[in-house]
Design an enzyme around this catalytic site. Structure first.
Site, mmCIF file in Angstrom:
data_model
loop_
_atom_site.group_PDB
_atom_site.id
_atom_site.type_symbol
_atom_site.label_atom_id
_atom_site.label_comp_id
_atom_site.label_asym_id
_atom_site.label_seq_id
_atom_site.Cartn_x
_atom_site.Cartn_y
_atom_site.Cartn_z
ATOM 1 N N CYS A 101 0.852 -1.194 0.000
ATOM 2 C CA CYS A 101 0.000 0.000 0.000
ATOM 3 C C CYS A 101 0.886 1.241 0.000
ATOM 4 O O CYS A 101 0.828 2.051 -0.908
ATOM 5 C CB CYS A 101 -0.939 -0.023 1.197
ATOM 6 N N ASP B 203 -6.726 2.544 3.437
ATOM 7 C CA ASP B 203 -7.935 2.321 4.216
ATOM 8 C C ASP B 203 -7.911 3.337 5.352
ATOM 9 O O ASP B 203 -7.075 3.276 6.246
ATOM 10 C CB ASP B 203 -7.898 0.881 4.727
#
Length: 279
Positions: free
Chosen positions: A161, A184
């Site tokens: 990520c 997220d």
């Protein structure tokens, strides 16, 4: 109110008001509890900027800051992909992605540990090369680490990520820019923003620079649908002043840091909120 609380809430509000749903698509992510599709609302291309006058950590909920630092040490210092090494530290946030061999494949620390840079006639890894270049070639515009290796993406349990850092030395200050392809906002972002700021502080200390600016860029910035209700609760909570992060000033070698070299003083925060994990 901290700089982080303010910017975080602004992004969450934007996602709630303007986020685009992916419910029309067959998504990769599934809810860990029941295996059903984990859908999101998302916006793209968000940036957080911090002047480093305070440590960026949320106060509207409790952030497990020691766990975040342990994960950072696992990736950047141990350069490990072995989840059992993380488990020995009492951390289990990667257990859902652990493969049969106990690793997360060729992801994260595995990429940092590959000896693929030439330095004075020998091969070194990305971290050692970065540390050397910051000290010996500070004006370079090539102070970059990269976890996104197209040749090995299919060998990773989860593609990174946070995939890139770029470092700048200007007027004796060490600035850091971080790039995340995806974040997220309920679970990943509070960890990532805090831990990479800790990394900046660690590297500034061992290279002898003052702290400069910290920039965190997000590509796909999203909220999972099952997280919306608790995020609304979080956004209405009282915000507190930023705590003080202490890093042992006696440590002069990046590889000598341990979790005991970090302390967080006066961390006032809201109660812990539970957010289900999507895998």
């Amino acid at each position: 109110m901290t700089q982080f609380d303010k910017q975080y809430n602004s992004i969450i509000k934007d996602i709630m008001n303007n986020g685009i749903s992916d419910e029309e698509f067959n998504v990769r992510t599934k809810w860990d509890s029941d295996g059903t599709p984990a859908h999101t609302l998302s916006v793209i291309s968000k940036q957080m900027r911090f002047d480093n006058s305070e440590v960026p950590i949320l106060t509207t909920k409790k952030v497990a800051w020691k766990t975040a630092i342990k994960e950072l040490l696992w990736i950047w210092q141990l350069k490990s992909n072995d989840v059992t090494e993380l488990n020995k530290m009492g951390v289990h946030i990667w257990d859902q992605w652990k493969q049969e061999d106990g690793t997360i494949g060729h992801a994260y620390g595995f990429q940092l540990g590959k000896k693929n840079r030439n330095l004075n006639g020998e091969k070194v890894d990305q971290v050692d090369y970065l540390l050397h270049q910051l000290k010996n070639n500070p004006s370079s515009r090539r102070h970059i680490t990269m976890l996104w290796n197209p040749d090995e993406l299919d060998s990773m349990a989860l593609t990174p990520c946070v995939y890139e850092t770029q470092w700048y030395v200007k007027q004796g200050k060490l600035h850091l820019e971080v790039r995340a392809r995806s974040n997220d906002m309920a679970l990943g972002n509070p960890f990532n923003v805090f831990q990479y700021n800790v990394l900046q502080r660690m590297i500034a200390q061992v290279t002898g620079y003052e702290l400069g600016e910290y920039i965190f860029n997000i590509g796909d910035c999203h909220v999972y649908t099952r997280h919306i209700d608790n995020l609304k609760i979080q956004m209405e909570r009282e915000q507190f002043e930023a705590p003080e992060l202490w890093i042992n000033p006696e440590v002069k070698d990046f590889y000598d840091f341990t979790i005991d070299d970090f302390k967080l003083f006066n961390y006032k925060h809201g109660d812990k909120l539970l957010f289900e994990v999507a895998v």
